[in-house]
Write a protein that holds these residues in place. Structure first.
Motif, short mmCIF file in Angstrom:
data_model
loop_
_atom_site.label_atom_id
_atom_site.label_comp_id
_atom_site.label_asym_id
_atom_site.label_seq_id
_atom_site.Cartn_x
_atom_site.Cartn_y
_atom_site.Cartn_z
N TYR A 899 0.89 -1.20 -0.05
CA TYR A 899 -0.12 0.15 -0.11
C TYR A 899 0.83 1.29 0.03
O TYR A 899 0.62 2.32 -0.67
CB TYR A 899 -0.90 -0.08 1.04
N ALA A 902 2.41 1.69 -3.44
CA ALA A 902 1.42 2.19 -4.32
C ALA A 902 1.10 3.76 -4.03
O ALA A 902 1.24 4.45 -5.14
CB ALA A 902 0.13 1.35 -4.23
N LYS A 903 1.17 4.22 -2.87
CA LYS A 903 0.69 5.63 -2.71
C LYS A 903 1.99 6.33 -3.05
O LYS A 903 1.82 7.54 -3.70
CB LYS A 903 0.80 5.82 -0.96
N GLU A 906 1.92 6.44 -6.88
CA GLU A 906 0.97 7.37 -7.23
C GLU A 906 1.19 8.85 -7.24
O GLU A 906 0.95 9.75 -8.07
CB GLU A 906 -0.49 7.32 -6.53
N TYR A 918 -2.00 -1.44 -5.46
CA TYR A 918 -3.15 -1.45 -4.45
C TYR A 918 -3.80 -2.69 -4.59
O TYR A 918 -4.55 -3.11 -3.57
CB TYR A 918 -4.04 -0.31 -5.06
N GLU A 919 -3.74 -3.24 -5.58
CA GLU A 919 -4.59 -4.73 -5.91
C GLU A 919 -3.88 -5.67 -4.87
O GLU A 919 -4.41 -6.38 -4.19
CB GLU A 919 -4.59 -5.26 -7.31
N SER A 921 -2.23 -5.03 -2.21
CA SER A 921 -2.50 -4.75 -0.82
C SER A 921 -3.84 -4.87 -0.37
O SER A 921 -4.32 -4.66 0.73
CB SER A 921 -1.95 -3.10 -0.66
N THR A 923 -6.35 -3.18 -1.29
CA THR A 923 -7.13 -1.74 -0.94
C THR A 923 -7.66 -1.21 -2.20
O THR A 923 -7.88 0.01 -2.27
CB THR A 923 -6.12 -0.85 -0.32
N HIS A 924 -7.61 -1.87 -3.31
CA HIS A 924 -7.98 -1.25 -4.79
C HIS A 924 -9.41 -0.94 -4.72
O HIS A 924 -9.72 -0.26 -5.59
CB HIS A 924 -7.59 -2.50 -5.73
N GLU A 927 -9.04 2.64 -3.18
CA GLU A 927 -7.93 3.47 -3.59
C GLU A 927 -7.97 3.63 -5.12
O GLU A 927 -7.71 4.78 -5.73
CB GLU A 927 -6.74 3.02 -3.19
N VAL A 928 -8.35 2.84 -5.83
CA VAL A 928 -8.45 2.89 -7.35
C VAL A 928 -9.09 3.85 -8.01
O VAL A 928 -8.99 4.59 -8.69
CB VAL A 928 -7.98 1.12 -8.07
#
Length: 1446
Positions: A899, A902-903, A906, A918-919, A921, A923-924, A927-928
Motif C-alpha cells: 500500500y 502504491a501511494k 501514485e 493497490y491490488e 495490498s 485496498t484497490h 483506492e483505485v
C-alpha cells in the motif's frame, strides 16, 4: 603492488642478435641462442640477474635450431641446422655430442617427464630416441630410430597411466603422511605399481599426420588431418589429443586403448593472416594465442568457451599497439604478453569471493605495463623463482618481481612507482615530489628531512629541503635492510648493526653474540630502534642520546613462542615499552598470531586472528553482543603487516587477510577481503580491540598509523583528494622522468580513524582527549572517558563521538553526545527506540539520526528486526529492498508495504504500477476509484475488468450522482446492492418493481426503505408487511396500534423484543380487551408479577398455569405463596407444593404432602433439604429432614427415608428404614460405613432372617457383624441355631459339636451377669456338648468296636434330657441300623416300636435308612403304610400350621 626489476643479460661481445631463449624448469638459469647469417651461431647461459656463465659458451659455424632443458638436471639439449645435437651441463660446461643420427636440420628436441628419454627429429623425418641416466648422462647409442620421410613439426609425451608413483609416495612417507606410509607397510592393500613416467609419445609431420610411438619404440600412424601440423597438446582430464594446424584449425581426438583416435570436435581458430602465431597451452586446458593483433585470444577447452583480452590505453598502452608473443606463469597465475612498442602487459587471474574460475574474462585483471625498449618478440617464464625472460630483438631482459617499497615517517611518505622511481609526499606542506634513482630501488626509508634508498649494493641519501631533493651521500653497502633516525643510518652485517653517517662512515657498532644471531630486521619508532635476528632474538636500543644505548637485554622469543620458524617483522611502539612481532612457523607458513613483548614486564602475549581473540588471561571488556558481532569479522584471518602509532604508545594497527591468502607477499595486495584492525595494548588491560573495518577499495596496503589518520599506498588516481599537488623542478642530483608531472600521480592516501572522522584538523589537546576517551570507552571506564572530554565544546567532536557510539554500541554515551550536540530530535528518537527489546535496534535508530544508513541497515539485519528494516527502507526510498524484505521476512506487513509503495508510485505519477500494488495490498476497491476518478474512461474499463461488487457499487453511485439512473441500476444489480436498487426504483416511481425486489431477495435494508415509502404514502398494510420483513417490529407495532390492527399486533409483539412486548401488553390492558393477550405478553416480556396480578384480577386460570411453570426459587416469595394458595384452592396440590418449596416454606409443603398423601419424590425431597443455614437453624433443619423421612416411611419410600434420616444424623432410623426396604446389599454397606454396634446387631438380626444356611457369605457376614457389634450372647445363640440346623437338617453332629463349642466360647466371653442366667445357659450348653460328644464318639467307635458303640448308645438313651441335644430318633436309628446289619430283626423291630411310642407323631423313616426298613419289613412281614400316611398328613398339617403362624 609489485614492480619488475629488469636485468639486461651481460652478453659477450661476440654474441649477436638473440633468436631463442629458454628457462630451466626449476633452476634460475637461462639459455639464449644467438645467430648470425654469416658467422654461424652460439648458445650462452645466464643467471638470475643476467650474469654471464663463461664456462658454458657453445659456438658453431651453424645456426642453432632448438633448445630444451632437462626437466630436473642442469643439462641443456641443443641442436644445430647441420643435424648435430649435444648435451651441455651447467655450470661445468661439459659437452656431450650425441652420435651422428641426423644429417638435416633438427626440428624436434623433447624430454620425457622425468628426463630418462630424449627424442630428436629432423626435417627429413628421421626420429631417434635416446636414453639418459639419472644424472643426465647419455647412455650409449639411440634406442630406436624411425624414418617418416616427412618434416617433423611437434612432439609430446603421453602422461603415465594412473598408478602409484613410488617416488612420490616415498617423499610423502618421509614427510609424515600416514596414509602414504601405510601403502608401504604390510597392513595396507597391495601397492599398485605404475610407470613413473610416460614413455609413449606422439609426433606430427608437415603433411598432417600424427604417429604414435609406444614404450617399446614401436610406431604406428594415429590420425591424419589437412595441412601442416603446428602444435600438439594433450588434454589429460579428457584423455584427448588436440591438434593445431598452420591454418589455425583445432581438432580434438579421443584416444582409445587399441591406438584408435576418434575426432569429437573441430573448429577454426580466429587469427590474423600473414603473421607468426604464438600459442601457449596451460595445465587447466586453456589455449592462448597471439597473432600480431591488439588482443590475445583464449579458448577454454574444458568448458568449450572462448574470449579475448585487450590492452587498456588508460594504463599507458598506445593505440595500435600489437601483441607479438605470450607466456603463462602457473605459479603466479599471470599471463604476460609482449608488444611491438617494447611493453610487457600482464594480466593477473583474480578469483573473486564466491565465484568460480568459470567466470572467464572477469577474472583477468590487467596490470600496469613494464616498459622496455625495442620490439618484444619472445617471452618465457621459468625457474621456481618465476622469472620472466623477454627478447626485444636486440638483447634479452630478465624481469624479477619485487614488492614495491614504501615507507612513512614524520608526515613524509615514499612509494615506489617503477624499479628506479619514487613518489614522495610531504603531508605537512602538501608538497609532492618525484625521485629518479640511478639504480634499482630495493628499499626506501624516509624522515622529515631525508630520503634514503638502497639497491642491495649501494645506499644513497637525499636531503629533503622544502621542495628540493639534494643528494647528500652515496656509498657501497650490501645491507639488505636499512633504518634511519635523525642523521644516523643503521645497516646490518653478520653479528652486528652499523651506525653510519649519511656519507657511510661507521660511527658505532652494536654487536650481537653468536647465540643472539645475525641482525636481519630493523625498525625505528620515535627514538627507539628494535632489531630482530635470524635466531629469533629481539633487542631494543634507546637513540635519544648521542650513542645508542641498549634499552633491554636480548630476548629469545623461541623460548616463549612454540612452533617458531623465523621472524617476519618486528616493530616497537613510541616509548619502547612494547614490541610487536610477526613470525613464520616451522613449516614456513605465516603464523595467524601477532605477538607482543612487554619490555618492562618481560612477558609475551598474543592476539590470535584465527579465532579472533587475544591470548588467555587478557580480558576483553566489550559486552557479549559486540563480541559476537565482531567475532566473525576477526576469525579465520592472518596478519600481513603491523604498525605502531608514531606518537601514541598504546595504539597498534594490523592488516589482516583471510587464511590462505597470505602465502604470497604480493597476492594479498589484490585481495578484496582485507581488514584493518586497531588494538590498544597496555600493561594493565592487555590487548583491547578498538576497531575493525574493511580496507577501502582502491587502496593497496597499509603504510603507517599516525593519529588521526591511517596511511595507505594506493593505485594511481586513488590518492587523497584534499591533498595539494605541488611538483617543482628537481635539483641537480635528481632527474625527472619523461613526460609531465601527471605521470607521477599520488600514491599515498590517508583515511581518518573511526574516532576522528570530522576531526582531522583538530589541535593536539583535542586529539589526545579523543584518544583517551576512546581508550577508556574501550576498557569500559565511563567516568574517566567523560573526564577526558568534558572540556571539549566543539559540536563536531561530540557528533564524531556519537558516531563512534554506533560502532561501540554505547547508547549511554550517545545520549550525552546528543545532548552536547543539541540534537533534540535525535535524542527524542533514541528515547522512543528504547522501547525496542533488541539493543541493535536501538543503536540502529541512533545511526539513522546521524546519517549512518549503512550501519543502521546492518544492525537491523543483525538483530533480525525485519519490520524495522522494512520501515527503514521505505523511509529512505529503497522500495525494492523494502518489498523483498516484506516478501521474505516481514510478511505480516506485506500488504502495508504494498500500500505504501502504491501511494509512492501514485505520487510519482506512475498510476499503472500503483494500481497493481493497490491490488496486492487489497485496498484497490477504494483506492483505485479514488485515484482514477478524474479519468472516467480508465475507471470504467477497470470496473468492467475487475467485476468486483464493491467497485460496481462505487461506480453505480458515481453514475447515480451523474443522473444516469438506468446505468446505475444495472451496476447496482451487478453489485447485488438491493437497498440502492429499491431506493432508485422508489425515486423513479417503480414501486411494483421495488416490491418485487424486496420480496424476492428478503433484503432487510431494502424492505425497510420500501416500508418507509409505503408509510409515507399511507399504505399501512404494505408498510406493516415490509417492516415485518425488515424485522423492524417496533415500527410495525407502532402502525398497528395507531391503526387498530390488534390481531397483527399480538404476532408482531411476540416476534419483537421485551420492550415492544411490554408496550403491546400495556396497549391491550388500557384497551380492556383481549386481557389474555396482555397477560401472555407481560409474561413473555419477563414481567411475571404484573402478569400474575393481571391474571388474578381477571381470573385467567389457564394463563396462571403457564406462568406458574416459569416460577422458581428466584421469584418473589410473596408471589409464590399467593400462587400456591391459588393452586390449593383449586386442588392442584402438586403444583402448590412446588411453589411452596420454591418459596422456602418447607413445613407447609410437607404438611400438604402429608394431608393430601402426595408422593414425595427424590427431587422434591432434595429441594426441601435446605443447606443454607441462613434459612433454618441446624436443629430445625434436622427436624425437617426427619419429618420428610417419616413421611417417606409412611409412603413406603424406604431408600429415600434412609437418605434423609442419614442427612439428619439419625442412623438408627436410617437402618430401620433400610431393613424395611429389604435391600441386603445396602444394609451390609450401611452397617459397614456407620460402624455402630446397634446397627451391626440390627443388620445381623436381619441377615438371620435370610437363607443363610445356603449362602456362606451371609453366614460369615452375620458372624462378623455380631463380633463387630460386641454381642457374644447373640452370636452364641446364632451358633446354637447353626448347630441345631446341622442336627435337624443334615444329622451332622460333628459340625453341630463345633458350632456349640464356638457358642460356649462366645458365651464365656459375655459379661452379662443378670440373675445367673448366663451360668444356667453355660451349663445347658456344656450338657449338650457332653451328650453330643458321647454320641459322636459312639458313631466313630462303631467301625472298630460295634458292641462297645451299641452299649454307649444304649447308655446314652438312658441319659435324662437327651433330646434335643441328641435326637432320640437318631440314637434309636443307630441301634436299629446296627441290629438290621447283624440280622437281629426282632430286636430291631422292638426298637422301632419303642421309637414309635416315644415319637408317635413323627415319621420314623427319617431316622432309619430305606434299605434297613425294607429289610425289616421283608423279614418281619409287616407294612408301615398306614403310619406313613398318618405321618405324612400330620406333616402337611404342621406345614399349614407353620404357614399360619408365619
Amino acid at each position: 603492488m609489485a614492480v619488475y626489476f629488469d636485468h639486461r643479460i651481460e652478453a659477450p661481445e661476440s654474441s649477436d642478435v638473440p633468436s631463442q631463449l629458454t628457462w630451466h624448469p626449476a633452476l634460475p638459469v637461462l639459455a639464449v641462442a644467438s645467430s648470425n647469417s654469416t658467422a654461424g651461431g652460439n648458445v650462452d647461459l645466464y643467471l638470475q640477474q643476467g650474469e654471464y656463465v663463461e664456462s658454458c659458451h657453445v659456438e658453431r659455424p651453424y645456426q642453432p635450431t632448438v633448445l630444451r632443458w632437462h626437466p630436473t638436471k642442469p643439462v641443456l639439449a641443443l641442436s644445430w641446422e647441420n643435424g648435430e645435437v649435444l648435451l651441455l651441463t651447467h655450470p661445468s660446461g661439459d659437452q656431450t655430442v650425441l652420435p651422428n643420427a641426423h644429417t638435416a636440420s633438427i626440428t624436434l628436441l623433447e624430454w620425457s617427464s622425468s628426463g630418462s628419454r630424449l627424442v630428436t627429429g629432423d626435417q627429413t623425418g628421421a626420429l631417434a630416441v635416446w636414453k639418459v641416466d639419472a644424472r643426465g648422462r647419455l647412455q650409449g647409442n639411440h634406442l630406436v630410430k624411425h624414418e617418416y620421410n616427412e618434416h617433423l613439426t611437434s612432439c609430446i609425451f603421453r602422461p603415465a597411466s594412473p598408478g602409484d608413483d613410488v617416488a612420490m609416495l616415498a617423499r610423502a612417507s618421509v614427510s609424515g603422511d600416514e596414509s602414504a606410509l601405510d601403502m608401504f607397510s604390510w597392513k595396507g592393500a597391495p601397492l599398485k605399481m605404475g610407470p613413473q613416467e610416460g614413455l609413449a609419445f606422439y609426433v606430427s609431420t608437415a603433411h598432417g599426420k600424427v604417429h604414435s610411438v609406444d614404450e617399446h619404440g614401436k610406431t604406428s600412424t594415429l590420425l591424419s588431418v589437412e595441412g601442416a601440423i603446428k602444435k600438439l597438446f594433450y588434454l589429460e582430464k579428457r584423455e584427448a589429443l588436440a591438434v593445431i594446424t598452420e591454418t589455425m584449425m583445432l581438432s580434438q581426438y579421443t584416444l582409445g586403448r587399441e591406438g584408435v583416435a576418434q575426432e569429437f570436435m573441430k573448429v577454426k581458430l580466429s587469427s590474423k593472416s600473414g603473421q607468426n602465431t604464438d600459442i601457449v597451452w596451460t595445465e587447466n586446458s586453456l589455449l592462448i594465442t597471439a597473432t600480431g593483433e591488439q588482443l590475445i585470444r583464449l579458448w577454454d577447452l574444458e568448458r568449450d568457451d572462448n574470449y579475448v583480452l585487450s590492452l587498456d590505453e588508460t594504463l599507458g598502452f598506445e593505440r595500435g599497439e600489437m601483441i607479438n608473443c605470450v607466456s603463462y606463469c602457473a605459479g603466479k597465475e599471470i599471463l604476460a604478453a609482449g608488444t611491438n612498442h617494447g611493453r610487457i602487459a600482464m594480466w593477473k587471474m583474480v578469483v573473486q569471493p564466491d565465484s568460480s574460475r568459470g567466470d572467464t574474462k572477469a577474472q583477468w585483471k590487467l596490470q600496469t605495463p613494464t616498459e622496455t625498449e625495442g620490439n618484444v618478440t619472445q617471452l618465457q617464464w621459468g625457474s621456481t623463482l618465476n622469472l620472466l625472460a623477454a627478447n626485444n630483438s636486440n638483447t634479452v631482459l630478465i624481469l624479477c618481481e619485487h614488492v614495491m617499497s614504501a615507507h612513512f615517517s614524520q608526515q613524509v611518505a615514499a612509494v615506489q612507482l617503477t624499479p628506479t622511481q619514487l613518489s614522495i609526499t610531504h603531508f605537512t606542506t602538501g608538497v609532492h615530489l618525484a625521485l629518479q634513482s640511478d639504480s634499482h630501488i630495493k628499499g626506501v626509508c624516509v624522515t622529515k628531512d631525508s630520503v634514503t634508498v638502497w639497491s642491495g649494493k649501494q645506499i644513497t641519501v637525499y636531503e629533503l629541503s622544502g621542495t628540493v631533493l639534494r643528494n647528500t651521500g652515496s656509498f657501497a653497502c650490501d645491507s639488505h635492510v636499512v633504518a634511519v633516525h635523525g642523521e644516523n643510518l643503521y645497516t646490518v652485517e653478520p653479528n652486528r648493526v652499523q651506525i653510519r653517517t649519511p656519507q657511510g662512515t661507521v660511527k658505532q657498532l652494536l654487536t650481537f653474540s653468536k647465540a643472539e644471531g645475525n641482525p636481519v630486521l630493523l625498525s625505528v619508532c620515535q627514538s627507539y630502534l628494535v632489531v630482530g635476528t635470524d635466531t629469533a632474538h629481539v633487542r631494543v636500543f634507546d637513540l635519544t642520546r648521542r650513542d645508542a644505548k641498549a634499552h633491554c637485554s636480548a630476548k629469545n622469543l623461541a623460548d616463549q613462542i612454540a612452533n617458531l620458524g623465523a621472524l617476519r617483522s618486528v616493530k616497537c611502539n613510541a616509548n619502547g615499552s612494547q614490541i610487536s612481532i610477526l613470525i613464520s612457523q616451522l613449516n614456513g607458513r605465516p603464523d595467524q598470531k601477532v605477538y607482543f613483548y612487554d619490555v618492562e614486564m618481560d612477558t609475551v602475549t598474543h592476539f590470535d586472528f584465527f579465532i579472533g581473540r587475544p591470548s588467555s588471561g587478557i580480558s576483553q571488556p566489550e559486552d557479549s553482543e559486540r563480541q559476537q558481532f565482531q567475532g566473525t569479522e576477526l576469525s579465520g584471518r592472518c596478519p600481513v603487516s603491523h604498525f605502531w602509532d608514531e606518537s601514541e604508545p598504546r595504539l597498534f594497527v594490523c592488516e589482516t587477510v583471510p587464511v590462505g591468502s597470505e602465502s604470497s607477499l604480493t597476492s594479498y595486495l589484490d585481495t578484496v577481503d582485507v581488514s584493518v584492525v586497531t588494538l590498544f595494548c597496555t600493561q594493565e588491560h592487555g590487548l583491547l580491540l578498538q576497531d575493525c573495518y574493511p580496507k577501502p577499495s582502491g587502496l593497496q596496503s597499509l603504510l603507517a598509523l599516525d593519529v588521526p589518520y591511517y596511511y595507505f599506498s594506493c593505485k594511481p588516481g586513488e590518492g587523497d583528494p584534499g591533498l595539494a599537488e605541488a611538483a617543482l623542478a628537481p635539483t641537480n642530483h635528481t632527474q625527472m622522468p619523461k613526460g609531465s608531472i601527471a605521470q607521477f600521480p599520488h600514491m599515498v592516501s590517508r583515511r581518518a580513524l573511526r574516532d576522528f572522522v570530522g576531526l582531522e584538523n583538530c589541535e593536539k589537546a583535542t586529539r589526545d582527549a579523543m584518544l583517551n576517551f576512546s581508550f577508556y570507552l574501550t576498557i569500559g571506564d565511563m567516568d574517566e572517558a567523560f573526564k577526558s572530554i568534558k572540556l571539549i565544546k566543539s559540536k563536531a567532536v561530540w557528533e564524531n563521538m556519537a558516531r563512534m557510539c554506533v560502532k561501540t554500541r554505547r547508547l549511554d554515551v550517545a545520549r550525552v553526545c546528543l545532548g552536547n550536540m543539541g540534537n533534540a530530535r535525535a535524542a527524542k528518537a533514541l528515547k522512543e527506540a528504547e522501547a525496542e527489546p533488541e539493543p541493535e535496534a536501538q543503536v540502529a535508530m541512533l545511526a539513522i539520526q546521524l546519517g549512518m544508513l549503512e550501519d543502521a541497515e546492518k544492525l537491523y539485519k543483525c538483530c533480525q528486526r525485519y519490520d524495522l528494516l522494512n520501515n527503514f527502507y521505505q523511509a529512505s526510498g529503497q522500495w525494492q529492498q523494502a518489498l523483498e524484505t516484506a516478501e521474505n521476512h516481514d510478511r505480516i506487513h506485506l500488504r502495508t508495504t504494498y500500500y505504501n509503495y502504491a501511494k509512492y508510485l501514485e505520487s510519482m505519477g506512475d498510476k499503472t504500477r500503483a494500481l497493481s500494488f493497490y491490488e496486492n495490498s487489497d485496498t484497490h476497491r477504494v483506492e483505485v476509484p479514488r485515484m482514477l476518478q478524474d479519468d472516467t474512461i480508465s475507471l470504467e474499463n477497470y470496473v468492467n475488468k475487475m467485476k468486483d461488487k464493491n467497485i460496481y457499487k462505487w461506480w453505480a453511485q458515481y453514475l447515480e450522482s451523474q443522473s444516469d439512473m438506468d446505468s446505475a441500476l444495472r451496476f447496482y444489480e451487478c453489485a447485488q446492492d438491493y437497498l440502492s436498487l429499491v431506493r432508485v426504483h422508489c425515486y423513479m416511481g417503480n414501486i411494483q418493481k421495488a416490491s418485487e425486489i424486496a420480496n424476492d431477495t428478503g433484503d432487510r435494508a431494502a424492505s425497510y426503505h420500501l416500508a418507509r415509502h409505503y408509510e409515507g404514502h399511507d399504505d399501512i398494510k404494505q408498510a406493516v408487511h415490509f417492516y415485518t420483513r425488515a424485522q423492524a417490529y417496533n415500527n410495525a407495532i407502532r402502525l398497528c396500534k395507531e391503526n387498530g390492527l390488534d390481531d397483527q399486533l399480538m404476532n408482531l409483539a411476540l416476534l419483537s423484543n421485551p420492550e415492544d412486548m411490554m408496550e403491546a401488553a400495556c396497549y391491550y390492558e388500557e384497551k380492556g380487551t383481549h386481557m389474555d393477550r396482555a397477560v401472555s405478553l407481560y409474561h413473555k416480556a419477563g414481567y411475571v408479577s404484573k402478569a400474575l396480578e393481571l391474571a388474578f384480577a381477571t381470573q385467567q386460570f389457564s394463563a396462571l398455569q403457564l406462568i406458574a411453570e416459569d416460577l422458581n426459587e428466584n421469584s418473589d416469595p410473596a408471589l409464590l405463596a399467593r400462587c400456591s394458595d391459588f393452586f390449593i384452592k383449586h386442588s392442584q396440590f402438586e403444583k402448590a407444593v412446588e411453589l411452596l418449596v420454591a418459596a422456602k416454606k418447607y413445613h407447609q409443603a410437607l404438611e400438604l404432602c402429608v394431608t393430601q398423601n402426595l408422593n414425595i419424590t427424590e427431587e422434591l425431597a432434595e429441594r426441601m433439604t435446605v443447606t443454607d443455614s441462613k434459612d433454618l437453624s441446624e436443629a430445625a433443619r434436622k427436624d425437617l429432614l426427619e419429618r420428610i423421612a417419616d413421611c417417606c416411611m409412611r409412603q413406603g419410600n424406604y431408600h429415600l427415608a434412609t437418605k434423609k434420616y442419614t442427612q439428619a444424623g439419625n442412623k438408627l432410623k436410617a437402618m430401620r428404614a433400610l431393613l424395611k426396604s429389604g435391600d441386603t446389599e445396602k444394609i451390609v454397606f450401611f452397617a459397614n460405613v456407620c460402624r455402630q454396634k446397634e446397627l451391626f446387631i440390627m443388620a445381623a438380626n436381619y441377615l438371620q432372617s435370610l437363607d443363610w444356611r445356603k449362602n456362606p457369605e451371609i453366614l460369615k457376614t452375620i458372624i462378623g457383624f455380631y463380633t463387630k457389634g460386641r454381642a457374644p450372647n447373640l452370636l452364641a445363640g446364632f451358633y446354637e441355631a447353626c448347630a441345631q440346623v446341622e442336627i435337624d437338617d443334615y444329622q451332622n453332629y460333628e459340625k453341630a459339636l463345633d458350632a456349640l463349642t464356638e457358642a460356649f466360647k462366645c458365651l464365656s466371653k459375655s459379661k452379662d451377669s443378670s440373675s445367673g442366667q448366663q451360668e444356667v445357659r453355660l451349663a445347658d450348653l456344656q450338657h449338650k456338648i457332653t451328650l453330643i460328644k458321647k454320641f459322636v464318639h459312639a458313631r466313630r467307635l462303631y467301625a472298630e468296636d460295634a458292641g462297645e458303640a451299641v452299649q454307649l448308645c444304649e447308655a446314652l438313651l438312658e441319659e435324662p434330657e437327651l433330646d434335643p441335644a441328641v435326637r432320640i430318633g437318631d440314637a434309636f436309628g443307630f441301634l436299629i441300623e446296627h441290629h438290621c446289619q447283624q440280622g437281629n430283626y426282632q430286636v430291631a423291630y422292638r426298637k422301632l416300636e419303642e421309637l414309635q411310642k416315644l415319637l408317635p407323631s413323627q415319621n420314623v423313616r427319617y431316622y432309619i435308612s430305606q434299605a434297613s426298613l425294607e429289610a425289616l419289613q421283608k423279614e418281619m412281614g409287616i407294612t408301615m403304610d398306614r403310619g406313613d400316611r398318618r405321618n405324612s398328613v400330620k406333616e402337611e398339617d404342621e406345614v399349614e400350621e407353620d404357614l399360619n403362624v408365619s
